[in-house]
Write a protein that holds these residues in place. Structure first.
Motif, PDB file in Angstrom:
ATOM      1  N   LEU A  31       0.828  -1.197   0.000  1.00 58.54           N
ATOM      2  CA  LEU A  31       0.000   0.000   0.000  1.00 58.54           C
ATOM      3  C   LEU A  31       0.863   1.247   0.000  1.00 58.54           C
ATOM      4  O   LEU A  31       1.985   1.240   0.529  1.00 58.54           O
ATOM      5  CB  LEU A  31      -0.915   0.010   1.231  1.00 58.54           C
ATOM      6  CG  LEU A  31      -1.945  -1.123   1.322  1.00 58.54           C
ATOM      7  CD1 LEU A  31      -2.606  -1.129   2.681  1.00 58.54           C
ATOM      8  CD2 LEU A  31      -2.982  -0.984   0.218  1.00 58.54           C
TER       9      LEU A  31
ATOM     10  N   VAL B  17      -1.501   4.987   3.983  1.00 59.70           N
ATOM     11  CA  VAL B  17      -2.678   4.105   3.979  1.00 59.70           C
ATOM     12  C   VAL B  17      -2.360   2.858   4.800  1.00 59.70           C
ATOM     13  O   VAL B  17      -1.345   2.193   4.573  1.00 59.70           O
ATOM     14  CB  VAL B  17      -3.079   3.694   2.544  1.00 59.70           C
ATOM     15  CG1 VAL B  17      -4.279   2.750   2.572  1.00 59.70           C
ATOM     16  CG2 VAL B  17      -3.394   4.929   1.713  1.00 59.70           C
TER      17      VAL B  17
ATOM     18  N   LEU C  22      -9.638  -0.097   5.274  1.00 53.14           N
ATOM     19  CA  LEU C  22      -8.578   0.840   4.908  1.00 53.14           C
ATOM     20  C   LEU C  22      -8.728   2.126   5.713  1.00 53.14           C
ATOM     21  O   LEU C  22      -9.832   2.656   5.865  1.00 53.14           O
ATOM     22  CB  LEU C  22      -8.621   1.145   3.415  1.00 53.14           C
ATOM     23  CG  LEU C  22      -8.415  -0.040   2.464  1.00 53.14           C
ATOM     24  CD1 LEU C  22      -8.469   0.432   1.022  1.00 53.14           C
ATOM     25  CD2 LEU C  22      -7.096  -0.740   2.738  1.00 53.14           C
TER      26      LEU C  22
ATOM     27  N   GLN D 110      -5.147   8.041   3.751  1.00 53.81           N
ATOM     28  CA  GLN D 110      -5.188   8.244   2.316  1.00 53.81           C
ATOM     29  C   GLN D 110      -3.819   8.669   1.816  1.00 53.81           C
ATOM     30  O   GLN D 110      -2.983   9.155   2.571  1.00 53.81           O
ATOM     31  CB  GLN D 110      -6.226   9.293   1.941  1.00 53.81           C
ATOM     32  CG  GLN D 110      -6.013  10.643   2.594  1.00 53.81           C
ATOM     33  CD  GLN D 110      -7.125  11.615   2.275  1.00 53.81           C
ATOM     34  OE1 GLN D 110      -8.107  11.263   1.641  1.00 53.81           O
ATOM     35  NE2 GLN D 110      -6.970  12.865   2.703  1.00 53.81           N
ATOM     36  N   SER D 111      -3.611   8.442   0.533  1.00 58.81           N
ATOM     37  CA  SER D 111      -2.338   8.791  -0.094  1.00 58.81           C
ATOM     38  C   SER D 111      -2.550   9.947  -1.057  1.00 58.81           C
ATOM     39  O   SER D 111      -3.524   9.977  -1.816  1.00 58.81           O
ATOM     40  CB  SER D 111      -1.773   7.579  -0.843  1.00 58.81           C
ATOM     41  OG  SER D 111      -0.646   7.944  -1.609  1.00 58.81           O
TER      42      SER D 111
ATOM     43  N   LEU E  65      -7.610   2.338  -5.047  1.00 60.50           N
ATOM     44  CA  LEU E  65      -7.949   2.871  -3.739  1.00 60.50           C
ATOM     45  C   LEU E  65      -9.067   3.904  -3.816  1.00 60.50           C
ATOM     46  O   LEU E  65      -9.352   4.590  -2.835  1.00 60.50           O
ATOM     47  CB  LEU E  65      -6.715   3.500  -3.094  1.00 60.50           C
ATOM     48  CG  LEU E  65      -5.578   2.525  -2.754  1.00 60.50           C
ATOM     49  CD1 LEU E  65      -4.362   3.278  -2.254  1.00 60.50           C
ATOM     50  CD2 LEU E  65      -6.041   1.521  -1.711  1.00 60.50           C
TER      51      LEU E  65
END
Length: 786
Positions: A471, A475, A499, A502-503, A530
């Motif tokens: 990932l 995340v 999950l 966030q990226s 994602l």
């Protein structure tokens, strides 16, 4: 015929249920189902009704509502005892109230209590559940809407008496529509009931709709089989969280569902073990003396089980150990302990298989399982347990706990025979025993499904399985599914993950499944996005919550100091996610008019569609009993006692409030049904094979081959003996005349080919040539594996 001992109306109409409407939404490998039931009280007095119905054992029941007098009332999840108290208070106060709850004993049975419907009043109730679609051996995805709640046998030591809703006449109708969407094209959709033509709603054939034909009678399970193009393609679905859910909760975070089809190396999967201890536990209760289905030419369940045992015994490898148990109210073992597979033990077992009848009374699996687990395993021979039953038990959770406690010592393969077999029992035993479950319904043949499970048992087991995530930074992932303990070629593994974070850069992730097969390392990788694909609903969230709740329920049953804390966590998670559990229930109360329902309250049980399995059979009767609504009320003496043997008579008993579901009380007496000695040619040929894998020349073999014995003997090659010649002929017949049934005789042929190769005789090629001429076929020695 059924003896109806329960309450009926003056018009002899026992049911106020008028219709059932089902809307099915399929999204890839999972489904969401909304069912709407309409009630009308045609009595002259207020009515309290109880409807008991089956759902898939792993279903996530996620909403419940009622409509009374044009007003919609949304059900709320409560602690189960709190909901029950609220229901009883509502009934006592004359309010219209509804209670929907899961059975305390089995996760695949729910009960709906409808309280205080006024005379002439109508009500509509709706509930929604989500479930995973099961994978069939041909790659199809199966959805089943169960119409049958089979008799659930309660052991004599248990409290309460099982009860029935007799349904010789089902006075309500069913309508069902299905909407199917997938990321891959839909190939076709099959059903055991009449359907309207399948309609594709897009050029790519990824969206389709279908419905049951008009006039359908809900007298059997409705089974839909969905086939996708390239069904073994792994996939990932990312579902966004609910906008209204509290931040940081499970329902607010995005969840990922991975559908994995591991591809095992062909070289590894072609090697079948010759070791193992194979134990076959076969239901011989009275209910097994019923037809497999209600079409013409249906075998009795016990007959199909006998034929299946013949195939299994002939398919076992030399060098293994085996034993067979028959069970009912008591159990019987063929041998005091598992014996080495040989010609002598095989013949002894086959003779006893021929004598198996459905004459052992009720269905008690617990005691034979306890006995099997108490037996020491054979060193260097992994134990493989095959359980055959029509699933008519009520102590399901106790059985599953027992299988789980012994999961390290065996693998469990379970088979549900006939419509209505408990999904909680059959699927649960296989899951807890790291095996595989099969359901034999309708006109399905038992033998192909059992042979598939035997192949699983003979294949190398997956070892050292782990999940590795890739990932982007920022995340984090939390795997919500329990560890995968068994994987088989062609089977699917569904994993749920949460999950967080966030990226800002990368939008893709990957997951790798790593394991060992026979010391061979294997890695399967799947990439996923994602970013949720629009409004995907909450099906994945509900199923993931159900997975977590089931795990907590299992931990709680183990007991210990943490039990109360686990119970509190189950209730908290259930209410937070809106998914029912064994400790919660949905409650609806109608208080709009402010008026109370006055007058004596009638009680009515609403029948579940019941397959009247033994029509016209005087030796078995099915009896109905009313549900006791209060602990101070006793069930009446069953009028069918006089039809039973003294040892099987039912005792009257008091039933506490909400303690026992409406089920079926079977009055089994000893079966007098003789076995059907007529066998198809395939089973006749298989029955003639020796434990070594060879055949010998005989009049019985010539009858199967449809050639005079003298002619067969005359064409024996000079360099071949009678055993080699007969074995090659048998292989030629299987490959030329029964190729479509290869899954059933595959192990019989493998053992025969191995025997031929071991003889190292010079006459094999000539046996094949002469056999091709006699049987009018053109097969090679390579095709036969010799």
């Amino acid at each position: 015929m059924a003896l109806c001992c329960g309450l009926v109306s003056e018009k002899n109409v026992p049911v106020p249920l008028k219709s059932i409407c089902v809307q099915l939404q399929v999204r890839g490998h999972v489904s969401s189902v909304r069912a709407t039931l309409q009630y009308v009280n045609e009595e002259e007095r207020p009515l309290e009704a109880l409807f008991v119905f089956p759902l898939p054992a792993e279903a996530a029941l996620c909403s419940f509502s009622a409509s009374v007098g044009g007003q919609d009332i949304r059900g709320e999840l409560r602690d189960k005892q709190t909901a029950r108290d609220e229901y009883d208070d509502g009934v006592s106060a004359g309010r219209q109230v509804f209670l929907l709850e899961e059975s305390d004993q089995s996760a695949d049975v729910f009960r709906l209590s409808v309280g205080c419907l006024p005379a002439g009043g109508a009500a509509t109730v709706s509930f929604t559940y989500s479930t995973e679609l099961t994978v069939e051996e041909d790659g199809g995805l199966r959805y089943c809407l169960p119409a049958v709640l089979n008799p659930r046998y309660t052991p004599a030591a248990a409290t309460g008496v099982p009860q029935v809703c007799s349904a010789s006449v089902i006075p309500y109708s069913l309508s069902l529509t299905a909407d199917v969407r997938s990321s891959v094209p839909i190939a076709r959709l099959d059903c055991n009931c009449a359907l309207e033509p399948l309609q594709f709603l897009d050029p790519q054939h990824t969206h389709a709709q279908v419905s049951l034909s008009a006039g359908h009678r809900f007298d059997k399970d409705v089974e839909l089989l969905l086939y996708y193009v390239d069904p073994h393609q792994p996939s990932a679905v990312l579902e966004g969280g609910a906008a209204t859910a509290p931040a940081g909760s499970l329902m607010a975070d995005p969840l990922l569902m991975l559908s994995l089809y591991p591809e095992f190396p062909a070289a590894v999967m072609s090697s079948l073990t010759s070791h193992g201890e194979f134990i076959f536990l076969v239901d011989q209760s009275g209910s097994m003396d019923c037809p497999m289905h209600h079409g013409e030419g249906a075998q009795m369940r016990i007959e199909s089980a006998r034929d299946t045992l013949l195939l299994l015994l002939k398919s076992l490898p030399l060098g293994c150990y085996f034993n067979i148990y028959g069970f009912g109210s008591s159990f019987q073992a063929f041998f005091p302990q598992s014996v080495l597979y040989s010609e002598q033990t095989l013949q002894e077992a086959l003779q006893r298989v021929k004598l198996m009848r459905a004459n052992l009374g009720g269905t008690e699996i617990l005691q034979p399982l306890q006995h099997i687990y108490s037996q020491a395993c054979v060193p260097e021979h992994p134990r493989q347990l095959f359980i055959f039953t029509d699933g008519e038990v009520w102590n399901t959770r106790e059985l599953l706990d027992l299988v789980r406690a012994n999961s390290s010592s065996h693998r469990c393969f379970s088979f549900g025979i006939g419509e209505g077999a408990s999904t909680a029992l059959i699927a649960g035993m296989a899951k807890e025993g790291s095996g595989h479950a099969q359901f034999i319904t309708g006109s399905d043949r038992m033998q192909p499904k059992v042979m598939q499970s035997l192949r699983f048992a003979l294949q190398p087991a997956v070892e050292e399985l782990c999940v590795d995530w890739r990932l982007p930074e920022g995340v984090a992932v939390e795997l919500l599914s329990p560890p995968v303990r068994s994987l088989y070629q062609g089977q699917r593994a569904l994993l749920y993950a949460r999950l967080r974070g966030q990226s800002s850069a990368e939008s893709d992730g990957a997951v790798m499944i790593k394991y060992k097969l026979k010391d061979t390392p294997v890695t399967n990788q799947l990439q996923f996005t994602l970013t949720p694909a629009g409004d995907t609903g909450l099906t994945v969230h509900w199923l993931a919550a159900r997975t977590l709740i089931r795990g907590l329920e299992q931990e709680e049953r183990v007991g210990g100091a943490e039990a109360e804390a686990l119970r509190s966590r189950i209730v908290e998670l259930s209410v937070e996610c809106g998914v029912s559990s064994t400790h919660t229930a949905f409650i609806c109360t109608h208080t709009h008019s402010g008026e109370t329902v006055k007058g004596p309250l009638l009680q009515r049980n609403i029948p579940v569609p019941q397959m009247m399995a033994c029509h016209g059979a005087p030796r078995r009767m099915m009896c109905a009993a009313p549900m006791a609504r209060c602990s101070s009320r006793a069930l009446p003496k069953m009028v069918c006692d006089s039809a039973m043997s003294p040892s099987r008579k039912l005792k009257s008993a008091r039933v506490s409030h909400h303690s026992v579901p409406v089920g079926l009380v079977e009055c089994d007496s000893a079966s007098t049904h003789e076995p059907d000695l007529r066998q198809d040619p395939l089973l006749q040929l298989v029955s003639l094979q020796k434990a070594s894998g060879s055949w010998e020349m005989s009049s019985a073999l010539s009858a199967v081959l449809e050639k005079p014995e003298e002619e067969l003997r005359k064409h024996t090659p000079p360099q071949a003996d009678g055993l080699l010649w007969a074995t090659v002929l048998s292989l030629l017949w299987l490959f030329s005349c029964k190729l479509q049934d290869r899954v059933e005789w595959q192990f019989v042929a493998l053992k025969a080919a191995a025997w031929v190769r071991a003889q190292n005789q010079a006459g094999v090629a000539e046996c094949v040539r002469n056999g091709n001429l006699l049987l009018d076929c053109q097969l090679t020695a390579e095709t036969l594996g010799i």
